[in-house]
Design an enzyme around this catalytic site. Structure first.
Site, PDB file in Angstrom:
ATOM      1  N   ARG A 141       3.654   5.289   8.831  1.00 25.80           N
ATOM      2  CA  ARG A 141       4.548   4.659   9.799  1.00 25.80           C
ATOM      3  C   ARG A 141       5.150   5.602  10.832  1.00 25.80           C
ATOM      4  NH1 ARG A 141       7.731  -0.248   8.385  1.00 25.80           N
ATOM      5  NH2 ARG A 141       6.365  -0.288   6.552  1.00 25.80           N
ATOM      6  N   HIS A 156      -7.036   2.175   7.833  1.00 25.16           N
ATOM      7  CA  HIS A 156      -6.091   1.388   7.000  1.00 25.16           C
ATOM      8  C   HIS A 156      -5.866   0.082   7.746  1.00 25.16           C
ATOM      9  CE1 HIS A 156      -2.052   0.538   5.531  1.00 25.16           C
ATOM     10  NE2 HIS A 156      -2.377   1.311   4.353  1.00 25.16           N
ATOM     11  N   GLU A 198       6.281  11.527 -10.677  1.00 24.84           N
ATOM     12  CA  GLU A 198       6.259  12.193  -9.616  1.00 24.84           C
ATOM     13  C   GLU A 198       7.437  12.252  -8.879  1.00 24.84           C
ATOM     14  OE1 GLU A 198       2.513  11.623  -6.327  1.00 24.84           O
ATOM     15  OE2 GLU A 198       4.613  11.042  -5.282  1.00 24.84           O
ATOM     16  N   ASP A 236       7.435   6.907  -4.365  1.00 25.53           N
ATOM     17  CA  ASP A 236       8.576   6.767  -3.364  1.00 25.53           C
ATOM     18  C   ASP A 236       8.305   5.396  -2.477  1.00 25.53           C
ATOM     19  OD1 ASP A 236       6.235   7.514  -1.799  1.00 25.53           O
ATOM     20  OD2 ASP A 236       7.232   9.463  -1.713  1.00 25.53           O
ATOM     21  N   GLU A 252      10.023   7.045   2.553  1.00 28.01           N
ATOM     22  CA  GLU A 252       9.711   7.373   1.401  1.00 28.01           C
ATOM     23  C   GLU A 252      10.804   8.355   1.089  1.00 28.01           C
ATOM     24  OE1 GLU A 252       7.623   6.729   3.655  1.00 28.01           O
ATOM     25  OE2 GLU A 252       5.875   5.546   2.787  1.00 28.01           O
ATOM     26  N   HIS A 259      -2.425   7.002   8.850  1.00 25.66           N
ATOM     27  CA  HIS A 259      -1.947   5.702   8.876  1.00 25.66           C
ATOM     28  C   HIS A 259      -0.470   5.620   8.812  1.00 25.66           C
ATOM     29  CE1 HIS A 259      -1.961   6.034   4.438  1.00 25.66           C
ATOM     30  NE2 HIS A 259      -0.742   5.198   4.576  1.00 25.66           N
TER      31      HIS A 259
END
Ligand code: UDP
Length: 418
Positions: A242, A273, A151, A129, A165, A240
């Site tokens: 967003r 990250h 997936e 994604d 995503e 991490h």
């Protein structure tokens, strides 16, 4: 762990019912070599496509393989390519500092276009994604090249979690010709969106193939032990996403800081990250505690061995929720919602969100329950498959490619300006 054999078997039966007649395998097209173009952008895509790429490369009688790396996660994905010995034929450089998603998307579209026009494969393979996957699928559509989505079908039904995503994968589902769903739930999500059932295949998740491959290999160095001294128990942390930048990230980090304070006998190992929104806060809040070990992102093989030896995991990563099931590890998921409820249903994951108290209470409960920590619960078949997803994907795809009529190469209406 709740063994999911039954559900998985049902799924295979379900797809078996729909499969092409065995006679297809005798058609001349079926015998021809098929050209696959893999579009890879980030570390998780590299990890999850590696088993598929390697398997196809090992079978040159049937497959021609080209790999295009967009560069979305430059160094992180490169570590994975080296580990699996993958050498992308195309390396695009689309990343710019602090680049907004719109700019990344338009750069990707421009960069993919000539590659797809040049290679013109029988199918483009995208995974998951990411923006690379979505824009890759869109470019393939403009070139009238069929897309296989690995997936497929994960959904939270919240467009902003995970962001971007959730929308990326929905849009890919509209474009893809073949949908390789990891679980029955994912298949049902696709059916609910009117994706034709004969184009959906429940195959498991290729991440289980990847993690098993790494576990089969002996650790290449004892660095894992250097990072996490064997005499000290440790909790492995990543965070991490967003959508939790800002206060939510800080709440998670304060919870970890408090846990480290209360438990000096335990290390908290945190590969951070590189995103500055995460790294700067991590150094500021967690940097001074002697039992919090901040690390750069770790190579996948080390990370897998650390997961296997950790007391438990704290993460907002999707892939780690899946990997936890192959390792029988408990995982506290620092997200409000998950598209992988299978790990929760297996009794291994608890959704704690980014609430400081919830995270601390759940962690304390795990730490006080020795039996839950000491006996990793793993089984041959996880809710995300049995480690043979790539084998199934190639088998199904080959049969489908033998049957599909690809018109793009001869299509006069094809134009970049459509
Ligand atoms: N991972 C890794 N090294 C690390 C942290 C994570 O190799 O230091 C692996 C992890 O095992 C998983 C993947 O990276 O397979 C997760 O990547 P990420 O969290 O970036 O993406 P997501 O899973 O959320 O899509």
């Amino acid at each position: 762990m709740v063994a999911n054999d039954l559900i998985l078997d049902d799924a295979y039966m379900w797809t078996e019912d729909k499969k092409l007649s065995p006679n297809t395998e005798m058609s001349p097209e079926f015998r021809a070599r098929k050209h696959l173009l893999f579009l890879v952008g980030t570390r998780p895509e590299a990890i999850k496509l590696a088993p598929l790429i390697k398997r196809a490369e090992a079978d040159p009688a049937h497959w021609i393989v080209t790999v295009c790396f967009s560069g979305q996660h430059d160094e992180l994905a490169q570590q994975v390519f080296e580990l699996f010995r993958i050498e992308p034929q195309f390396r695009l450089k689309v990343m710019r500092a602090a680049q907004p998603l719109s700019e990344l998307s338009s750069r990707l579209l421009e960069a993919f276009s000539p590659v797809l026009a040049d290679v013109h494969p029988d199918a483009v393979i995208v995974q998951g994604d990411t923006t690379t996957a979505f824009v890759g699928a869109l470019t393939a559509f403009y070139e009238r090249i069929p897309v296989a989505h690995v997936e497929a079908g994960l959904r939270t039904n919240n467009p902003y979690a995970p962001f971007p995503e959730e929308i990326n994968r929905r849009l890919i589902a509209q474009i893809a010709t073949w949908h390789f769903a990891p679980t029955v739930r994912a298949m049902k999500n696709l059916l609910a969106e009117n994706i034709p059932s004969e184009k959906i295949f429940v195959v498991g998740n290729t991440v289980i193939d990847a993690v098993r491959e790494i576990l089969r290999r002996a650790p290449e160095t004892n660095t894992a032990e250097v990072l996490a001294p064997p005499d000290r128990p440790f909790v492995l942390v990543t965070h991490h996403r967003r959508e939790s930048f800002g206060l939510p990230v800080e709440r998670v980090f304060w919870a970890i800081e408090q846990l480290a304070q209360r438990h000096p006998e335990i290390d908290f190992l945190f590969p951070v990250h590189p995103n500055p929104n995460v790294r700067e806060r991590a150094v500021e809040i967690l940097g001074k505690k002697p039992n919090i070990l901040l690390q750069p992102p770790l190579p996948y093989h080390l990370f897998v061995h650390l997961m296997a030896h950790a007391l438990f995991l704290i993460t907002d990563s999707g892939g780690i929720q899946e990997e936890a099931t192959a390792l029988g590890k408990h995982v506290l998921v620092t997200r409000e919602i998950t598209e992988r409820p299978e790990t929760v249903e297996a009794g291994l994951a608890i959704l704690v969100g980014t609430d400081q108290q919830k995270l601390m209470i759940a962690a304390e409960q795990l730490l006080s329950s020795k039996s839950r920590l000491q006996a990793p619960i793993s089984s041959e078949v996880t809710p995300f498959g049995d480690g043979r997803a790539s084998e199934r994907i190639l088998e199904k795809l080959y049969a489908q490619l033998g049957a599909v009529e690809i018109t793009s190469k001869a299509d006069p209406a094809k134009s970049s300006y459509l």
